[in-house]
Design a protein around this motif. Structure first.
Motif, mmCIF file in Angstrom:
data_model
loop_
_atom_site.group_PDB
_atom_site.id
_atom_site.type_symbol
_atom_site.label_atom_id
_atom_site.label_comp_id
_atom_site.label_asym_id
_atom_site.label_seq_id
_atom_site.Cartn_x
_atom_site.Cartn_y
_atom_site.Cartn_z
ATOM 1 N N ASP A 1 7.194 1.802 11.834
ATOM 2 C CA ASP A 1 6.004 1.019 12.175
ATOM 3 C C ASP A 1 5.771 0.974 13.685
ATOM 4 N N ILE B 1 3.640 5.480 12.473
ATOM 5 C CA ILE B 1 2.381 5.043 11.850
ATOM 6 C C ILE B 1 1.798 3.858 12.600
ATOM 7 N N ASP B 2 0.487 3.744 12.532
ATOM 8 C CA ASP B 2 -0.231 2.653 13.201
ATOM 9 C C ASP B 2 -0.365 1.494 12.215
ATOM 10 N N SER B 3 0.691 0.684 12.130
ATOM 11 C CA SER B 3 0.768 -0.316 11.062
ATOM 12 C C SER B 3 1.105 -1.722 11.518
ATOM 13 N N VAL C 1 -0.920 -4.687 10.312
ATOM 14 C CA VAL C 1 -0.847 -5.109 8.913
ATOM 15 C C VAL C 1 -0.058 -6.403 8.777
ATOM 16 N N TRP C 2 1.051 -6.485 9.514
ATOM 17 C CA TRP C 2 1.965 -7.601 9.298
ATOM 18 C C TRP C 2 1.442 -8.924 9.820
ATOM 19 N N ALA D 1 1.557 -5.551 0.972
ATOM 20 C CA ALA D 1 1.420 -4.475 1.951
ATOM 21 C C ALA D 1 1.138 -3.115 1.322
ATOM 22 N N PHE E 1 -2.355 -1.551 1.809
ATOM 23 C CA PHE E 1 -2.560 -1.194 3.214
ATOM 24 C C PHE E 1 -1.861 0.130 3.523
ATOM 25 N N TYR E 2 -0.589 0.227 3.138
ATOM 26 C CA TYR E 2 0.192 1.406 3.470
ATOM 27 C C TYR E 2 -0.295 2.644 2.707
ATOM 28 N N VAL F 1 -3.277 2.596 6.450
ATOM 29 C CA VAL F 1 -2.371 2.798 7.585
ATOM 30 C C VAL F 1 -2.347 4.279 7.954
ATOM 31 N N ASN G 1 11.637 -1.693 8.021
ATOM 32 C CA ASN G 1 10.781 -1.906 6.859
ATOM 33 C C ASN G 1 11.564 -1.657 5.566
ATOM 34 N N VAL H 1 4.016 5.217 2.308
ATOM 35 C CA VAL H 1 3.248 5.770 3.426
ATOM 36 C C VAL H 1 3.600 7.232 3.684
#
Length: 228
Positions: free
Chosen positions: A15, A19-21, A24-25, A81, A84-85, A89, A115, A123
């Protein structure tokens, strides 16, 4: 950064690194705690930095006196999540090209993440890059999460590469510290969600780059100079 001559493996955080995540959190924290009438304090994300998925669930349960078990909390976060993933993401810019470049150098690759294995699988499959990595390890599988070095040590061990022959990519200070304690060379990469940490990253990491294209361009220019 002489990759082929200096390193035998490249290990990535997930994360904010591959990945651009990270965004999300903050959404999940807000939604999950909101169910209990709780607000996310400004310091909350910093307090969780580097903790494993399990350590984070334990922390949240104890701090906010959540009635759900740790496993129930983790299952709920995975559920929240997952979409999203799966669909929202993206890979960080130029990641795919960089992974392909690392392959051409004959280097092994691994992931050392805080994670869950469930979200890592989602992902990586979504972006069709699972086969790029010989080893994937989460902090839940070792004694303690980052900044302790255990997850990086485990990935290096499973890759059968000495830590000093590994280049680690990270986006937060605790991750940099974990890789450093494992004896690895660290390249910090900029993430838009952690720009306030950039000064520390530049100080603590061996290298700092804006994105993976910066590394690719360096090698392209170095190659041209070698044959000029």
């Amino acid at each position: 950064m002489r990759m082929k001559r200096t390193f035998d493996a490249v290990i990535f955080d997930l994360d904010g690194t591959l990945i651009d995540s990270m965004w999300v959190w903050s959404k999940i924290d807000e939604a999950y705690l909101g169910r209990y009438g709780l607000e996310v304090e400004d310091s909350f994300e910093a307090e969780l930095e580097g903790k494993s998925f399990t350590e984070t669930a334990v922390y949240v349960k104890e701090r906010f006196q959540i009635s759900e078990s740790v496993e129930e909390i983790k299952a709920e976060w995975n559920k929240m999540a997952a979409e999203f993933y799966q669909t929202q993401v993206p890979l960080k810019k130029h990641v795919r090209e960089f992974l392909e470049f690392v392959e051409t150098q004959g280097l092994k690759m691994g992931i050392a993440t805080s994670n869950s294995q469930e979200l890592v699988a989602i992902v990586l499959e979504a972006h069709d890059i699972r086969e790029k990595f010989q080893v994937i390890c989460t902090s839940c599988e070792v004694e303690r999460g980052k900044p302790y070095p255990y997850v990086y040590q485990k990935v290096a061990q499973d890759l059968e590469v000495a830590p000093e022959r590994c280049l680690a990519f990270e986006d937060v200070p605790n991750g940099v510290l974990a890789a450093k304690r494992a004896g690895m060379t660290i390249c910090a990469i900029r993430d838009c969600q952690t720009v306030d940490m950039e000064k520390v990253l530049r100080q603590e990491a061996d290298y700092f780059v804006e994105d993976y294209k910066q590394i690719l361009d360096y090698y392209k220019n170095d190659y041209k100079k070698s044959y000029a």
